[in-house]
Design a protein around this motif. Structure first.
Motif, PDB file in Angstrom:
ATOM      1  N   LEU A  61       0.827  -1.212   0.000  1.00 51.52           N
ATOM      2  CA  LEU A  61       0.000   0.000   0.000  1.00 51.52           C
ATOM      3  C   LEU A  61       0.863   1.264   0.000  1.00 51.52           C
ATOM      4  O   LEU A  61       0.496   2.275  -0.592  1.00 51.52           O
ATOM      5  N   ALA A  62       2.009   1.205   0.658  1.00 57.41           N
ATOM      6  CA  ALA A  62       2.886   2.373   0.745  1.00 57.41           C
ATOM      7  C   ALA A  62       3.724   2.585  -0.519  1.00 57.41           C
ATOM      8  O   ALA A  62       4.130   3.702  -0.820  1.00 57.41           O
ATOM      9  N   THR A  63       3.943   1.540  -1.269  1.00 55.87           N
ATOM     10  CA  THR A  63       4.880   1.595  -2.390  1.00 55.87           C
ATOM     11  C   THR A  63       4.433   2.519  -3.516  1.00 55.87           C
ATOM     12  O   THR A  63       5.268   3.111  -4.196  1.00 55.87           O
ATOM     13  N   GLN A  64       3.129   2.695  -3.703  1.00 57.30           N
ATOM     14  CA  GLN A  64       2.674   3.600  -4.762  1.00 57.30           C
ATOM     15  C   GLN A  64       3.304   4.980  -4.597  1.00 57.30           C
ATOM     16  O   GLN A  64       3.691   5.615  -5.563  1.00 57.30           O
ATOM     17  N   ASP A  65       3.417   5.429  -3.370  1.00 57.56           N
ATOM     18  CA  ASP A  65       3.936   6.771  -3.107  1.00 57.56           C
ATOM     19  C   ASP A  65       5.422   6.791  -2.759  1.00 57.56           C
ATOM     20  O   ASP A  65       6.081   7.798  -2.936  1.00 57.56           O
ATOM     21  N   THR A  66       5.948   5.690  -2.238  1.00 58.69           N
ATOM     22  CA  THR A  66       7.334   5.691  -1.775  1.00 58.69           C
ATOM     23  C   THR A  66       8.275   4.898  -2.674  1.00 58.69           C
ATOM     24  O   THR A  66       9.478   4.895  -2.431  1.00 58.69           O
ATOM     25  N   GLY A  67       7.730   4.251  -3.693  1.00 61.15           N
ATOM     26  CA  GLY A  67       8.586   3.416  -4.522  1.00 61.15           C
ATOM     27  C   GLY A  67       8.437   3.620  -6.010  1.00 61.15           C
ATOM     28  O   GLY A  67       9.096   2.945  -6.788  1.00 61.15           O
ATOM     29  N   GLU A  68       7.598   4.566  -6.425  1.00 64.79           N
ATOM     30  CA  GLU A  68       7.378   4.754  -7.861  1.00 64.79           C
ATOM     31  C   GLU A  68       8.671   5.106  -8.585  1.00 64.79           C
ATOM     32  O   GLU A  68       8.893   4.699  -9.714  1.00 64.79           O
ATOM     33  N   ASN A  69       9.521   5.874  -7.932  1.00 64.24           N
ATOM     34  CA  ASN A  69      10.796   6.259  -8.538  1.00 64.24           C
ATOM     35  C   ASN A  69      11.983   5.556  -7.893  1.00 64.24           C
ATOM     36  O   ASN A  69      13.113   6.029  -7.969  1.00 64.24           O
ATOM     37  N   ALA A  70      11.702   4.420  -7.275  1.00 57.18           N
ATOM     38  CA  ALA A  70      12.778   3.637  -6.659  1.00 57.18           C
ATOM     39  C   ALA A  70      13.630   2.968  -7.731  1.00 57.18           C
ATOM     40  O   ALA A  70      13.115   2.486  -8.735  1.00 57.18           O
ATOM     41  N   ILE A  71      14.898   2.955  -7.489  1.00 56.12           N
ATOM     42  CA  ILE A  71      15.833   2.243  -8.351  1.00 56.12           C
ATOM     43  C   ILE A  71      16.137   0.876  -7.743  1.00 56.12           C
ATOM     44  O   ILE A  71      16.249  -0.105  -8.444  1.00 56.12           O
ATOM     45  N   ARG A  72      16.238   0.858  -6.407  1.00 53.26           N
ATOM     46  CA  ARG A  72      16.571  -0.404  -5.741  1.00 53.26           C
ATOM     47  C   ARG A  72      16.090  -0.353  -4.282  1.00 53.26           C
ATOM     48  O   ARG A  72      16.164   0.685  -3.628  1.00 53.26           O
ATOM     49  N   GLU A  73      15.624  -1.491  -3.799  1.00 56.55           N
ATOM     50  CA  GLU A  73      15.317  -1.665  -2.382  1.00 56.55           C
ATOM     51  C   GLU A  73      16.626  -2.000  -1.690  1.00 56.55           C
ATOM     52  O   GLU A  73      17.352  -2.898  -2.129  1.00 56.55           O
ATOM     53  N   LEU A  74      16.947  -1.293  -0.602  1.00 62.43           N
ATOM     54  CA  LEU A  74      18.230  -1.479   0.069  1.00 62.43           C
ATOM     55  C   LEU A  74      18.129  -2.233   1.391  1.00 62.43           C
ATOM     56  O   LEU A  74      19.125  -2.777   1.857  1.00 62.43           O
ATOM     57  N   GLY A  75      16.954  -2.246   1.997  1.00 60.12           N
ATOM     58  CA  GLY A  75      16.844  -2.961   3.256  1.00 60.12           C
ATOM     59  C   GLY A  75      15.474  -2.834   3.885  1.00 60.12           C
ATOM     60  O   GLY A  75      14.736  -1.889   3.624  1.00 60.12           O
ATOM     61  N   LEU A  76      15.155  -3.817   4.710  1.00 59.49           N
ATOM     62  CA  LEU A  76      13.911  -3.850   5.484  1.00 59.49           C
ATOM     63  C   LEU A  76      14.292  -4.375   6.860  1.00 59.49           C
ATOM     64  O   LEU A  76      14.714  -5.526   6.993  1.00 59.49           O
ATOM     65  N   ASP A  77      14.180  -3.520   7.875  1.00 57.72           N
ATOM     66  CA  ASP A  77      14.650  -3.853   9.223  1.00 57.72           C
ATOM     67  C   ASP A  77      13.627  -3.434  10.275  1.00 57.72           C
ATOM     68  O   ASP A  77      12.694  -2.685   9.990  1.00 57.72           O
ATOM     69  N   GLY A  78      13.870  -3.882  11.496  1.00 55.19           N
ATOM     70  CA  GLY A  78      13.071  -3.430  12.630  1.00 55.19           C
ATOM     71  C   GLY A  78      11.608  -3.816  12.540  1.00 55.19           C
ATOM     72  O   GLY A  78      10.746  -3.075  13.014  1.00 55.19           O
ATOM     73  N   ILE A  79      11.321  -4.960  11.960  1.00 55.94           N
ATOM     74  CA  ILE A  79       9.941  -5.402  11.769  1.00 55.94           C
ATOM     75  C   ILE A  79       9.292  -5.681  13.117  1.00 55.94           C
ATOM     76  O   ILE A  79       9.825  -6.434  13.934  1.00 55.94           O
ATOM     77  N   ARG A  80       8.117  -5.107  13.341  1.00 53.16           N
ATOM     78  CA  ARG A  80       7.341  -5.354  14.549  1.00 53.16           C
ATOM     79  C   ARG A  80       5.887  -5.563  14.167  1.00 53.16           C
ATOM     80  O   ARG A  80       5.272  -4.705  13.524  1.00 53.16           O
ATOM     81  N   LEU A  81       5.354  -6.695  14.565  1.00 51.20           N
ATOM     82  CA  LEU A  81       3.920  -6.975  14.413  1.00 51.20           C
ATOM     83  C   LEU A  81       3.306  -6.718  15.780  1.00 51.20           C
ATOM     84  O   LEU A  81       3.591  -7.437  16.741  1.00 51.20           O
ATOM     85  N   THR A  82       2.492  -5.672  15.888  1.00 54.37           N
ATOM     86  CA  THR A  82       2.096  -5.147  17.196  1.00 54.37           C
ATOM     87  C   THR A  82       0.663  -5.467  17.603  1.00 54.37           C
ATOM     88  O   THR A  82       0.291  -5.221  18.745  1.00 54.37           O
ATOM     89  N   HIS A  83      -0.138  -5.981  16.690  1.00 54.85           N
ATOM     90  CA  HIS A  83      -1.530  -6.305  16.991  1.00 54.85           C
ATOM     91  C   HIS A  83      -1.987  -7.364  16.001  1.00 54.85           C
ATOM     92  O   HIS A  83      -1.640  -7.305  14.822  1.00 54.85           O
ATOM     93  N   SER A  84      -2.764  -8.314  16.469  1.00 53.17           N
ATOM     94  CA  SER A  84      -3.234  -9.382  15.583  1.00 53.17           C
ATOM     95  C   SER A  84      -4.130  -8.836  14.481  1.00 53.17           C
ATOM     96  O   SER A  84      -4.890  -7.881  14.679  1.00 53.17           O
ATOM     97  N   VAL A  85      -4.030  -9.468  13.313  1.00 48.41           N
ATOM     98  CA  VAL A  85      -4.876  -9.154  12.160  1.00 48.41           C
ATOM     99  C   VAL A  85      -5.696 -10.399  11.857  1.00 48.41           C
ATOM    100  O   VAL A  85      -5.188 -11.520  11.931  1.00 48.41           O
ATOM    101  N   PHE A  86      -6.971 -10.190  11.499  1.00 46.68           N
ATOM    102  CA  PHE A  86      -7.893 -11.293  11.241  1.00 46.68           C
ATOM    103  C   PHE A  86      -8.508 -11.144   9.856  1.00 46.68           C
ATOM    104  O   PHE A  86      -8.536 -10.046   9.288  1.00 46.68           O
ATOM    105  N   HIS A  87      -9.001 -12.245   9.323  1.00 47.31           N
ATOM    106  CA  HIS A  87      -9.731 -12.194   8.051  1.00 47.31           C
ATOM    107  C   HIS A  87     -10.831 -11.148   8.188  1.00 47.31           C
ATOM    108  O   HIS A  87     -11.519 -11.088   9.200  1.00 47.31           O
TER     109      HIS A  87
END
Length: 159
Positions: free
Chosen positions: A77-103
């Protein structure tokens, strides 16, 4: 927190301001298919994702969506605005899942610009985003940091 309008077509390196927070316009309702398909593909066989019978005795009372699905939806969902002009993904860190998600939950994304710096290329710079996922009740379900190499308008405008 300084909430700013969506980036629209202004999503080159120069357009991102440290401290700015973007609320992305699209949301996505999580379908059972997404949880079951992706959880099967990565062979995550945890009962919390698959076993409705076991989950009836759990405090949640229903199956929980696999975290990889949550992360994928929010970053997508974020990539439309933050990745349209991306040349390369450099990293993904600090992942936190903070609340359960359900169907049936609907997820939305926000992105905060934590840092930006020139790169070793004249035509691009690095931007560090913190992406946040929230559900339909405005509960944060995810946050993580994503570093992206993004085109500089000043170098690409005349090409």
């Amino acid at each position: 927190m300084k909430l700013v309008p969506l980036t629209g077509s202004d999503n080159y390196f120069e357009n991102f301001e440290i401290g700015a927070v973007y609320r992305h316009v699209r949301g996505k309702t999580v379908e059972p298919l997404e949880n079951v398909l992706f959880t099967n593909l990565v062979m995550n066989t945890a009962a919390g994702h698959f076993d409705e019978h076991v989950m009836q005795s759990h405090p949640a009372k229903k199956r929980i969506v696999y975290g990889g699905v949550t992360i994928g939806i929010v970053i997508g969902l974020a990539t439309q605005d933050t990745g349209e002009n991306a040349i390369r993904e450099l990293g993904l860190d600090g992942i936190r899942l903070t609340h359960s998600v359900f169907h049936g939950d609907t997820l939305y994304a926000l992105s905060e610009v934590l840092d930006k710096k020139d790169s070793d290329r004249d035509d691009a710079g690095e931007v560090l985003f913190r992406h946040y996922g929230i559900n339909q009740n405005d509960e944060m379900v995810f946050h993580g940091d994503r570093r992206v190499l993004i085109k500089k308008w000043s170098a690409w405008r005349d090409r």
